[in-house]
Design a protein around this motif. Structure first.
Motif, PDB file in Angstrom:
ATOM      1  N   MET A  78       6.172   6.507  53.016  1.00  0.00           N
ATOM      2  CA  MET A  78       7.254   6.123  53.472  1.00  0.00           C
ATOM      3  C   MET A  78       8.052   4.973  52.648  1.00  0.00           C
ATOM      4  SD  MET A  78       7.863   8.049  56.471  1.00  0.00           S
ATOM      5  CE  MET A  78       8.811   7.126  57.701  1.00  0.00           C
ATOM      6  N   GLY A 108       6.845  -3.413  57.764  1.00  0.00           N
ATOM      7  CA  GLY A 108       7.463  -4.410  58.727  1.00  0.00           C
ATOM      8  C   GLY A 108       8.481  -5.581  57.977  1.00  0.00           C
ATOM      9  N   TRP A 122      12.246  -5.061  57.217  1.00  0.00           N
ATOM     10  CA  TRP A 122      13.302  -5.282  58.281  1.00  0.00           C
ATOM     11  C   TRP A 122      14.219  -6.295  57.942  1.00  0.00           C
ATOM     12  CZ3 TRP A 122      13.535  -2.315  62.540  1.00  0.00           C
ATOM     13  CH2 TRP A 122      12.160  -1.383  62.575  1.00  0.00           C
ATOM     14  N   ARG A 168      15.033  -6.130  74.574  1.00  0.00           N
ATOM     15  CA  ARG A 168      13.846  -6.331  75.536  1.00  0.00           C
ATOM     16  C   ARG A 168      14.061  -7.143  76.609  1.00  0.00           C
ATOM     17  NH1 ARG A 168       8.845  -6.572  71.131  1.00  0.00           N
ATOM     18  NH2 ARG A 168       8.740  -4.202  70.565  1.00  0.00           N
ATOM     19  N   GLU A 228       6.788 -12.955  68.493  1.00  0.00           N
ATOM     20  CA  GLU A 228       6.614 -11.426  67.821  1.00  0.00           C
ATOM     21  C   GLU A 228       6.380 -11.402  66.256  1.00  0.00           C
ATOM     22  OE1 GLU A 228       9.356  -8.398  69.559  1.00  0.00           O
ATOM     23  OE2 GLU A 228       9.654 -10.271  70.919  1.00  0.00           O
ATOM     24  N   GLY A 241       6.238  -8.232  62.867  1.00  0.00           N
ATOM     25  CA  GLY A 241       6.353  -6.749  62.640  1.00  0.00           C
ATOM     26  C   GLY A 241       5.162  -6.022  63.192  1.00  0.00           C
ATOM     27  N   SER A 283       3.623  -6.060  66.015  1.00  0.00           N
ATOM     28  CA  SER A 283       3.622  -5.944  67.259  1.00  0.00           C
ATOM     29  C   SER A 283       4.530  -4.634  67.614  1.00  0.00           C
ATOM     30  CB  SER A 283       4.038  -6.778  68.131  1.00  0.00           C
ATOM     31  OG  SER A 283       5.459  -7.297  67.951  1.00  0.00           O
ATOM     32  N   TRP A 284       5.381  -4.158  66.407  1.00  0.00           N
ATOM     33  CA  TRP A 284       6.016  -2.781  66.642  1.00  0.00           C
ATOM     34  C   TRP A 284       5.136  -1.677  67.243  1.00  0.00           C
ATOM     35  CZ3 TRP A 284      11.354  -2.668  66.538  1.00  0.00           C
ATOM     36  CH2 TRP A 284      11.972  -3.988  65.827  1.00  0.00           C
ATOM     37  N   PRO A 285       5.688  -1.071  68.203  1.00  0.00           N
ATOM     38  CA  PRO A 285       4.963   0.172  68.587  1.00  0.00           C
ATOM     39  C   PRO A 285       5.047   1.210  67.473  1.00  0.00           C
ATOM     40  CG  PRO A 285       6.676  -0.435  70.574  1.00  0.00           C
ATOM     41  CD  PRO A 285       6.605  -1.390  69.513  1.00  0.00           C
ATOM     42  N   GLU A 318       8.345   3.388  66.347  1.00  0.00           N
ATOM     43  CA  GLU A 318       9.407   2.743  65.900  1.00  0.00           C
ATOM     44  C   GLU A 318      10.053   2.847  64.094  1.00  0.00           C
ATOM     45  OE1 GLU A 318       9.389  -0.803  68.131  1.00  0.00           O
ATOM     46  OE2 GLU A 318      11.136  -0.296  69.476  1.00  0.00           O
ATOM     47  N   PRO A 319       8.990   2.695  63.351  1.00  0.00           N
ATOM     48  CA  PRO A 319       9.412   2.666  62.173  1.00  0.00           C
ATOM     49  C   PRO A 319       9.828   4.115  61.914  1.00  0.00           C
ATOM     50  CG  PRO A 319       7.380   1.431  62.212  1.00  0.00           C
ATOM     51  CD  PRO A 319       7.557   1.978  63.572  1.00  0.00           C
ATOM     52  N   VAL A 320       9.176   5.259  62.090  1.00  0.00           N
ATOM     53  CA  VAL A 320       9.633   6.584  62.077  1.00  0.00           C
ATOM     54  C   VAL A 320      10.964   6.900  62.535  1.00  0.00           C
ATOM     55  CG1 VAL A 320       9.079   9.095  62.686  1.00  0.00           C
ATOM     56  CG2 VAL A 320       7.125   7.489  62.326  1.00  0.00           C
ATOM     57  N   LEU A 329      13.279   4.589  62.706  1.00  0.00           N
ATOM     58  CA  LEU A 329      14.202   3.683  61.781  1.00  0.00           C
ATOM     59  C   LEU A 329      14.473   4.502  60.615  1.00  0.00           C
ATOM     60  CD1 LEU A 329      15.422   0.963  61.693  1.00  0.00           C
ATOM     61  CD2 LEU A 329      13.439   0.427  60.043  1.00  0.00           C
TER      62      LEU A 329
END
Lengths: 398, 398
Positions: A1, A5, A8, A20, B3, B5, B7-9, B12-14, B16
């Protein structure tokens, strides 16, 4: 990919944090007081993140932790009860004002729409514009006093008035009130209160009340007809109010062929009507005679409904709504005319919607004006697309 | 903030990545062939990320790199020209089909709406439904052949037909074509082509063409009137087509008071009209006589426009549109009647919209059907809210 992170852009975490925070508020407003563990499940966020979001929202003034007393009343567990939070609906107050022909009505509510103060003053259709505006402000002040506040401390004011209202809150055209055309309602009240003012047509305001607390809950496509001595409309398309390019949508009553200008004449000219009677009194008088078997009153009612149904049929054919709601002064006598109205519509309509009467009360239009105010507040503080959602504590104008 | 990066589920990157891929496609579709450096500026993404996104999109089949010949034609720099990419609009083909009373018209276009094939077959209003559907399929096949493909290889088919069409693509009601009520247009074509089929009313399809390539470009609130022997409508509210709860919106012509049922009679009964003449021929005949000074033809035209204006006034009063467009068979003679129509509307309307004639041609309704098809493709492949936007290469059904 090829992404981590770390790639961003800088502002995305801030936006994410806000989204949130907003989602926590939304979940709490929907579910009522809720323990953090349940909130975590609902929002799909981890317990520590929910905790940090809740703490930040309490600090900002948007949430309250339930007091031990409040917890004691609802909790049934042994030992230390789980912390619960609730949306701090009393963080701000809004008001709705109905400037009618025969009365001015003010309602003050919290951010969840719970009524904290109300006031109603009688008035004559002949009252001059300046006096009408002064009386409306008096009703607003009285409703604020009942809520323990004053107009200058409101977050938002919604005003409903008869007539075509332009986007700036000015009366573009009014045939019901002498001298009302051209009155700058928004400007007048903006100078008197310390908050933004939005002005809406009274038929549309009643339709918003219908969508919020009446028969229109959960309905995406609704035609609301506000039938009195003047017949107004509020049309919901895909869940949203139809306003038009300049705010003049829904004025089908201006078309002679719609029959709405002629309709009330059938009631007004009934023998025995007092000259200064209110629309709902006139309708009630004729309808009660009809109910008692008076053939003249029955014929007048039928002519009235036939005239009204022309414009309603045009709206049904145009919008293909799921639901038609008849509100305004006549809706309490729906038992007398709903059958005939449905029959008239069935003669011409391609597909028949459900047709019902509104459960409205005398505060329906003012309640719709409250909804206008709350929608503005929602847009300003609780929408991810607002310029500055969830203003920080110092900015909450309590 | 508590927070990072990390901690992203996981998903989310997919999401994005997909949103970024979609934004590259969107930028390219708007701007045409563009060097990567410009794309990076437009999207606010870094050069290496844009490079990686473009490579992935080429592999997926959504983008093409310009060939050296294409580059040579457009580039003027000395030395090795910068790589440019373009949206691969020919990755898929869609079709629009207009099933009319007098003709069936097929148009095949690429994903940008560039016409690759067309066909038109004459037909009689008396033709039976089964034969009409067969001829429509023949027109579709012919248009596909002209585009070097066949109906089973299309990505999406849009069909426009007279009548009230329900959400399943079935004719709910048709008064113009014998036996047409109840015909399952979507089902019939779904069995013949290998792609999804959407059916739209012809007036609404023409309105979509108007919004896409006509006078309605950039207009949020438009009333389009498709005036022929039957008068249809397409109403755009806030940029979106009004369809109604069951698909039957816009049928104000069914109301006797609107005057639309009676309107064409003023033209049809003019002396000298041939029995099998097409609507546009009839209107053209009467209008040309009127233009030549024939007083009977002038009076017939005036009566026609007066009848038509009743329903248009109802729509203007109801929607308060920015723009009214008169399309259909009569729009080419707008010089003859637009002034009268405006005058009739000014007598009753609260606020006057702009009133213009459509620049339509005979393929307008079919073009609107193409737009219906392209909107479905947009929703399926290029929307962040689609279940699986930008299907992977193997899934692109080329």
């Amino acid at each position: 990919m090829g992404e981590t992170g770390a790639s961003w852009p800088g502002q995305e975490p801030v936006l994410l944090r806000r989204i949130r925070l907003l989602s926590v508020i939304e979940a709490l407003r929907e579910a009522g007081p809720t323990p953090l563990t349940v909130l975590a499940t609902q929002t799909g966020l981890s317990r520590p993140i929910i905790q940090s979001l809740a703490d930040e929202l309490v600090e900002m003034g948007w949430l309250s932790a339930l007091t031990p007393e409040e917890l004691g009343a609802s909790g049934r567990t042994v030992g230390r009860p789980a912390r619960r939070f609730r949306f701090h609906a009393e963080a701000g107050l809004v008001a709705g004002l109905d400037i009618g022909a025969h009365a001015v009505t003010g309602l003050v509510t919290d951010l969840d729409g719970a009524v904290r103060g109300r006031a109603r003053l009688s008035i004559s259709p002949a009252t001059a514009p300046a006096e009408r505006l002064d009386l409306a402000h008096a009703a607003l002040t009285e409703a604020c006093a009942a809520a323990g506040t004053e107009p200058t401390r409101l977050w938002q004011l919604g005003v409903a008035s008869t007539g075509v209202i332009d986007h700036d809150g000015r009366v573009m055209l009014s045939v019901a009130l002498p001298g009302w055309t051209g009155v700058d309602i928004a400007g007048t009240f903006a100078a008197k209160v310390g908050c933004p003012v939005i002005v809406e047509n009274d038929g549309r305001a009643a339709a918003l009340a219908e969508q919020w607390r009446g028969m229109g809950r959960g309905v995406e496509d609704m035609v609301y007809v506000h039938a009195g001595l003047r017949t107004g409309t509020g049309i919901i398309v895909g869940g949203r109010m139809l306003r038009g390019h300049s705010g003049a949508a829904g004025e089908i009553g201006a078309l002679p062929a719609a029959g709405w200008a002629e309709a009330p004449m059938h009631l007004l000219h009934f023998p025995g009507i007092e000259p200064d009677a209110r629309p709902e009194q006139i309708a009630e008088f004729v309808f009660s005679r009809a109910r008692a078997g008076d053939e003249g009153a029955l014929a007048a009612t039928q002519r009235y409904i036939r005239a009204l149904s022309g414009g309603i049929a045009a709206l049904v054919l145009t919008f293909d709504p799921e639901l038609v709601v008849v509100g305004g002064g006549i809706s309490r006598s729906a038992d007398l005319f709903l059958g005939q109205l449905v029959a008239e519509l069935e003669r011409v309509c391609v597909r028949m919607p459900k047709v019902v009467a509104s459960p409205l009360d005398a505060e329906w239009v003012a309640l719709g004006a409250v909804r206008v105010a709350l929608d503005a507040v929602q847009q300003r503080y609780f929408s991810a697309t607002a310029p500055d959602p969830l203003a920080r504590p110092g900015q909450i104008p309590v």
